[in-house]
Design an enzyme around this catalytic site. Structure first.
Site, PDB file in Angstrom:
ATOM      1  N   HIS A 183      16.490   3.070  -1.421  1.00  0.00           N
ATOM      2  CA  HIS A 183      17.944   2.947  -1.352  1.00  0.00           C
ATOM      3  C   HIS A 183      18.482   1.694  -2.047  1.00  0.00           C
ATOM      4  O   HIS A 183      19.579   1.715  -2.605  1.00  0.00           O
ATOM      5  CB  HIS A 183      18.405   2.967   0.108  1.00  0.00           C
ATOM      6  N   ARG A 239     -12.849  -5.761 -24.100  1.00  0.00           N
ATOM      7  CA  ARG A 239     -13.230  -6.522 -22.909  1.00  0.00           C
ATOM      8  C   ARG A 239     -12.322  -6.205 -21.721  1.00  0.00           C
ATOM      9  O   ARG A 239     -12.731  -6.318 -20.569  1.00  0.00           O
ATOM     10  CB  ARG A 239     -13.236  -8.019 -23.194  1.00  0.00           C
ATOM     11  N   HIS A 265      -3.453  -5.549 -21.496  1.00  0.00           N
ATOM     12  CA  HIS A 265      -4.658  -6.062 -20.843  1.00  0.00           C
ATOM     13  C   HIS A 265      -5.048  -5.324 -19.575  1.00  0.00           C
ATOM     14  O   HIS A 265      -6.206  -5.389 -19.172  1.00  0.00           O
ATOM     15  CB  HIS A 265      -4.488  -7.545 -20.527  1.00  0.00           C
TER      16      HIS A 265
END
Length: 142
Positions: A9, A132, A98
Site C-alpha cells: 500500500h 568470477r 556482479h
C-alpha cells in the site's frame, strides 16, 4: 522482456507510475498488485512475483514497499531470487553486473520516482558479467 511488478500500500502510487513508464518503453508488464492504498502485507506480493519469476512466467521483477527493505527480504526467501534494494544508479548497475539480480526493489518513501525510472532503465539494460562473479552467485544459491 516481460516485467513483473508488485508493491504494498505504501508504494501503490509509485507502482502505478512505473507500470505506465514501462509500457511507454515497450515492456510487457504483469501487475501483481496491490491495487489501492488500503493496508496489505508486502510478503504476499513479494512471494507471488517471485514464484512467477522462478517459474519463468516473467523475465525480471520490480518490488516496492515503503522502505524497500521488507519486500526485498521477503523476495529473497525464495530460492533462485536475487532481489537487490537499490538506492542509486551504481547499485542498480552493480546488482546486475556482479550479482545477477533478477528483481530490483525500491523504497517509495525514500526514493523519488525519477530516480526509480533511471535505476530501472540501468537494471534492465545491464548484463551479468559472469566469470568470477558466477562463482559467488552460485555460492548464494547453495
Amino acid at each position: 522482456m516481460i516485467i513483473g511488478i508488485g508493491c504494498d500500500h505504501a508504494a501503490f502510487t509509485e507502482k502505478s507510475l512505473l507500470v505506465s513508464y514501462l509500457k511507454d518503453n515497450k515492456y510487457d508488464v504483469v501487475d501483481f498488485g496491490c491495487d489501492s492504498n488500503d493496508s496489505v502485507d508486502y510478503p504476499d506480493y513479494a512471494h507471488l512475483l517471485s514464484k512467477e519469476l522462478i517459474n519463468q512466467k516473467i523475465d525480471m521483477g520490480i518490488l516496492i514497499c515503503g522502505s524497500g527493505i521488507g519486500i526485498s527480504i521477503a523476495a529473497n526467501k525464495n530460492k533462485g531470487i536475487r532481489a537487490a534494494l537499490c538506492c542509486t544508479t551504481f547499485h542498480a548497475e552493480m546488482s546486475r553486473k556482479h550479482n545477477d539480480a533478477n528483481i530490483i526493489a525500491f523504497g517509495a518513501r525514500v526514493t523519488d520516482i525519477k530516480s526509480m525510472y533511471r535505476m530501472t532503465d540501468i537494471f534492465f539494460n545491464t548484463e551479468f558479467e559472469g566469470g568470477r562473479h558466477s562463482i559467488r552467485v552460485n555460492k548464494i544459491e547453495e
